[in-house]
Design a protein around this motif. Structure first.
Motif, PDB file in Angstrom:
ATOM      1  N   GLY A  98       0.786  -1.222   0.000  1.00  0.00           N
ATOM      2  CA  GLY A  98       0.000   0.000   0.000  1.00  0.00           C
ATOM      3  C   GLY A  98       0.821   1.276   0.000  1.00  0.00           C
ATOM      4  O   GLY A  98       0.289   2.361   0.187  1.00  0.00           O
ATOM      5  N   VAL A  99       2.129   1.153  -0.207  1.00  0.00           N
ATOM      6  CA  VAL A  99       3.001   2.322  -0.195  1.00  0.00           C
ATOM      7  C   VAL A  99       3.787   2.344  -1.501  1.00  0.00           C
ATOM      8  O   VAL A  99       4.129   1.307  -2.042  1.00  0.00           O
ATOM      9  N   CYS A 100       4.060   3.516  -1.988  1.00  0.00           N
ATOM     10  CA  CYS A 100       4.838   3.667  -3.228  1.00  0.00           C
ATOM     11  C   CYS A 100       6.324   3.704  -2.899  1.00  0.00           C
ATOM     12  O   CYS A 100       6.951   4.765  -2.867  1.00  0.00           O
ATOM     13  N   GLY A 101       6.909   2.563  -2.625  1.00  0.00           N
ATOM     14  CA  GLY A 101       8.326   2.485  -2.260  1.00  0.00           C
ATOM     15  C   GLY A 101       8.499   2.661  -0.779  1.00  0.00           C
ATOM     16  O   GLY A 101       7.772   3.385  -0.124  1.00  0.00           O
ATOM     17  N   GLY A 102       9.487   1.999  -0.230  1.00  0.00           N
ATOM     18  CA  GLY A 102       9.707   2.044   1.200  1.00  0.00           C
ATOM     19  C   GLY A 102      10.770   3.050   1.606  1.00  0.00           C
ATOM     20  O   GLY A 102      11.638   3.410   0.823  1.00  0.00           O
ATOM     21  N   VAL A 103      10.672   3.488   2.848  1.00  0.00           N
ATOM     22  CA  VAL A 103      11.678   4.340   3.478  1.00  0.00           C
ATOM     23  C   VAL A 103      12.073   3.632   4.764  1.00  0.00           C
ATOM     24  O   VAL A 103      11.211   3.231   5.550  1.00  0.00           O
ATOM     25  N   PHE A 104      13.375   3.480   4.979  1.00  0.00           N
ATOM     26  CA  PHE A 104      13.865   2.637   6.057  1.00  0.00           C
ATOM     27  C   PHE A 104      14.840   3.393   6.955  1.00  0.00           C
ATOM     28  O   PHE A 104      15.741   4.072   6.463  1.00  0.00           O
ATOM     29  N   GLY A 105      14.656   3.249   8.276  1.00  0.00           N
ATOM     30  CA  GLY A 105      15.596   3.807   9.230  1.00  0.00           C
ATOM     31  C   GLY A 105      16.961   3.175   9.036  1.00  0.00           C
ATOM     32  O   GLY A 105      17.077   1.987   8.705  1.00  0.00           O
ATOM     33  N   PHE A 106      18.016   3.961   9.252  1.00  0.00           N
ATOM     34  CA  PHE A 106      19.379   3.545   8.930  1.00  0.00           C
ATOM     35  C   PHE A 106      20.297   4.199   9.951  1.00  0.00           C
ATOM     36  O   PHE A 106      20.367   5.429  10.022  1.00  0.00           O
ATOM     37  N   HIS A 107      20.942   3.384  10.789  1.00  0.00           N
ATOM     38  CA  HIS A 107      21.725   3.928  11.897  1.00  0.00           C
ATOM     39  C   HIS A 107      22.981   3.113  12.163  1.00  0.00           C
ATOM     40  O   HIS A 107      23.026   1.931  11.851  1.00  0.00           O
ATOM     41  N   ILE A 108      23.947   3.752  12.809  1.00  0.00           N
ATOM     42  CA  ILE A 108      25.048   3.025  13.429  1.00  0.00           C
ATOM     43  C   ILE A 108      24.634   2.810  14.880  1.00  0.00           C
ATOM     44  O   ILE A 108      24.212   3.749  15.556  1.00  0.00           O
ATOM     45  N   HIS A 109      24.718   1.562  15.325  1.00  0.00           N
ATOM     46  CA  HIS A 109      24.379   1.218  16.694  1.00  0.00           C
ATOM     47  C   HIS A 109      25.651   0.958  17.494  1.00  0.00           C
ATOM     48  O   HIS A 109      26.698   0.641  16.936  1.00  0.00           O
ATOM     49  N   ALA A 110      25.557   1.078  18.808  1.00  0.00           N
ATOM     50  CA  ALA A 110      26.713   0.992  19.700  1.00  0.00           C
ATOM     51  C   ALA A 110      27.216  -0.433  19.926  1.00  0.00           C
ATOM     52  O   ALA A 110      28.361  -0.632  20.317  1.00  0.00           O
ATOM     53  N   GLY A 111      26.375  -1.438  19.654  1.00  0.00           N
ATOM     54  CA  GLY A 111      26.773  -2.823  19.891  1.00  0.00           C
ATOM     55  C   GLY A 111      27.802  -3.324  18.895  1.00  0.00           C
ATOM     56  O   GLY A 111      27.993  -2.738  17.827  1.00  0.00           O
ATOM     57  N   ASP A 112      28.429  -4.454  19.251  1.00  0.00           N
ATOM     58  CA  ASP A 112      29.513  -4.975  18.421  1.00  0.00           C
ATOM     59  C   ASP A 112      29.195  -6.308  17.752  1.00  0.00           C
ATOM     60  O   ASP A 112      30.074  -6.964  17.215  1.00  0.00           O
ATOM     61  N   THR A 113      27.925  -6.700  17.769  1.00  0.00           N
ATOM     62  CA  THR A 113      27.556  -7.966  17.146  1.00  0.00           C
ATOM     63  C   THR A 113      26.111  -7.911  16.644  1.00  0.00           C
ATOM     64  O   THR A 113      25.269  -7.230  17.225  1.00  0.00           O
ATOM     65  N   CYS A 114      25.859  -8.629  15.573  1.00  0.00           N
ATOM     66  CA  CYS A 114      24.516  -8.713  14.998  1.00  0.00           C
ATOM     67  C   CYS A 114      23.829  -9.961  15.540  1.00  0.00           C
ATOM     68  O   CYS A 114      23.566 -10.924  14.812  1.00  0.00           O
ATOM     69  N   SER A 115      23.576  -9.949  16.833  1.00  0.00           N
ATOM     70  CA  SER A 115      22.930 -11.096  17.456  1.00  0.00           C
ATOM     71  C   SER A 115      22.018 -10.599  18.571  1.00  0.00           C
ATOM     72  O   SER A 115      21.981  -9.423  18.884  1.00  0.00           O
ATOM     73  N   GLY A 116      21.293 -11.544  19.154  1.00  0.00           N
ATOM     74  CA  GLY A 116      20.368 -11.183  20.215  1.00  0.00           C
ATOM     75  C   GLY A 116      19.728 -12.412  20.806  1.00  0.00           C
ATOM     76  O   GLY A 116      20.386 -13.416  21.033  1.00  0.00           O
ATOM     77  N   ASP A 117      18.412 -12.340  20.983  1.00  0.00           N
ATOM     78  CA  ASP A 117      17.672 -13.456  21.567  1.00  0.00           C
ATOM     79  C   ASP A 117      16.402 -13.676  20.740  1.00  0.00           C
ATOM     80  O   ASP A 117      16.183 -12.998  19.742  1.00  0.00           O
ATOM     81  N   LYS A 118      15.582 -14.604  21.199  1.00  0.00           N
ATOM     82  CA  LYS A 118      14.372 -14.941  20.442  1.00  0.00           C
ATOM     83  C   LYS A 118      13.427 -13.739  20.311  1.00  0.00           C
ATOM     84  O   LYS A 118      12.855 -13.502  19.255  1.00  0.00           O
ATOM     85  N   ALA A 119      13.296 -12.965  21.373  1.00  0.00           N
ATOM     86  CA  ALA A 119      12.400 -11.797  21.356  1.00  0.00           C
ATOM     87  C   ALA A 119      12.930 -10.687  20.442  1.00  0.00           C
ATOM     88  O   ALA A 119      12.158  -9.999  19.783  1.00  0.00           O
ATOM     89  N   ASP A 120      14.235 -10.494  20.422  1.00  0.00           N
ATOM     90  CA  ASP A 120      14.860  -9.468  19.581  1.00  0.00           C
ATOM     91  C   ASP A 120      16.163 -10.032  19.040  1.00  0.00           C
ATOM     92  O   ASP A 120      17.201  -9.976  19.698  1.00  0.00           O
ATOM     93  N   PRO A 121      16.131 -10.605  17.822  1.00  0.00           N
ATOM     94  CA  PRO A 121      17.320 -11.240  17.250  1.00  0.00           C
ATOM     95  C   PRO A 121      18.523 -10.301  17.081  1.00  0.00           C
ATOM     96  O   PRO A 121      19.637 -10.768  16.900  1.00  0.00           O
ATOM     97  N   LEU A 122      18.303  -8.990  17.166  1.00  0.00           N
ATOM     98  CA  LEU A 122      19.409  -8.037  17.049  1.00  0.00           C
ATOM     99  C   LEU A 122      19.567  -7.188  18.317  1.00  0.00           C
ATOM    100  O   LEU A 122      20.058  -6.062  18.273  1.00  0.00           O
ATOM    101  N   ALA A 123      19.188  -7.731  19.445  1.00  0.00           N
ATOM    102  CA  ALA A 123      19.249  -6.989  20.715  1.00  0.00           C
ATOM    103  C   ALA A 123      20.662  -6.522  21.060  1.00  0.00           C
ATOM    104  O   ALA A 123      20.843  -5.447  21.637  1.00  0.00           O
ATOM    105  N   LYS A 124      21.672  -7.289  20.702  1.00  0.00           N
ATOM    106  CA  LYS A 124      23.045  -6.938  21.066  1.00  0.00           C
ATOM    107  C   LYS A 124      23.639  -5.828  20.195  1.00  0.00           C
ATOM    108  O   LYS A 124      24.774  -5.422  20.417  1.00  0.00           O
ATOM    109  N   THR A 125      22.859  -5.331  19.236  1.00  0.00           N
ATOM    110  CA  THR A 125      23.324  -4.140  18.511  1.00  0.00           C
ATOM    111  C   THR A 125      23.202  -2.905  19.405  1.00  0.00           C
ATOM    112  O   THR A 125      23.786  -1.870  19.118  1.00  0.00           O
TER     113      THR A 125
END
Length: 165
Positions: free
Chosen positions: A62-89
């Motif tokens: 329903g949208v004409c192209g997407g817009v996505f948030g884009f950030h540098i995060h303070a964490g040092d790994t692209c991992s997490g837990d079941k609730a948030d797979p990227l929590a460690k970012t």
């Protein structure tokens, strides 16, 4: 003003054709397995030229192209837990403890063109040494540049760790 500085403009054009100082290889989470790309960081005078080349961005219905948030995060790994797979970012990279959108890690959003986004911008909010080992995160919603602490940009859908090139 920066945009009219012919010396700075020449430097940035040259940087676009040279090897970056650091890169983050972006990979989408399981639900976004097609999402991939590279974010390159080029040292430039007092700042950094950031270049992103991303494909496989989801197409919001329903949208004409997407817009996505884009950030540098303070964490040092692209991992997490079941609730948030990227929590460690962790949260946005913010060494000066500024309010959003003045974090060093706040970057312009990605604008999807049929799943592809390319962008380049110059920033003096950080240098290469400060961001090595940090994470680049793409979110499923655009950053509103107002909400605290992180712009209400939704779920983390892709990530990459910034490494020396």
């Amino acid at each position: 003003m920066f945009w009219y500085d012919s010396n700075k403009s020449t430097l940035l054009k040259r940087l676009l054709t040279t090897k970056p100082s650091a890169v983050a290889d972006i990979k989408g989470m399981d639900e976004y397995a097609a999402l991939q790309g590279k974010v390159s960081f080029h040292s430039a005078d007092e700042g950094v030229l950031v270049v992103s080349d991303i494909s496989g961005l989801p197409d919001p219905k329903g949208v004409c192209g997407g817009v996505f948030g884009f950030h540098i995060h303070a964490g040092d790994t692209c991992s997490g837990d079941k609730a948030d797979p990227l929590a460690k970012t962790l949260g946005h990279f913010n060494p000066k403890n500024c309010e959003h959108p003045y974090h060093a890690g706040d970057m312009p959003p990605l604008f999807s063109n049929r799943g592809f986004a390319w962008s380049a911008f110059y920033t003096e909010r950080f240098n290469i040494f400060e961001i090595i080992g940090k994470t680049v995160v793409i979110h499923d919603m655009p950053d509103d540049f107002r909400s605290q602490p992180s712009g209400n940009s939704g779920k983390k859908i892709a990530c990459g760790v910034i490494q020396w090139q």
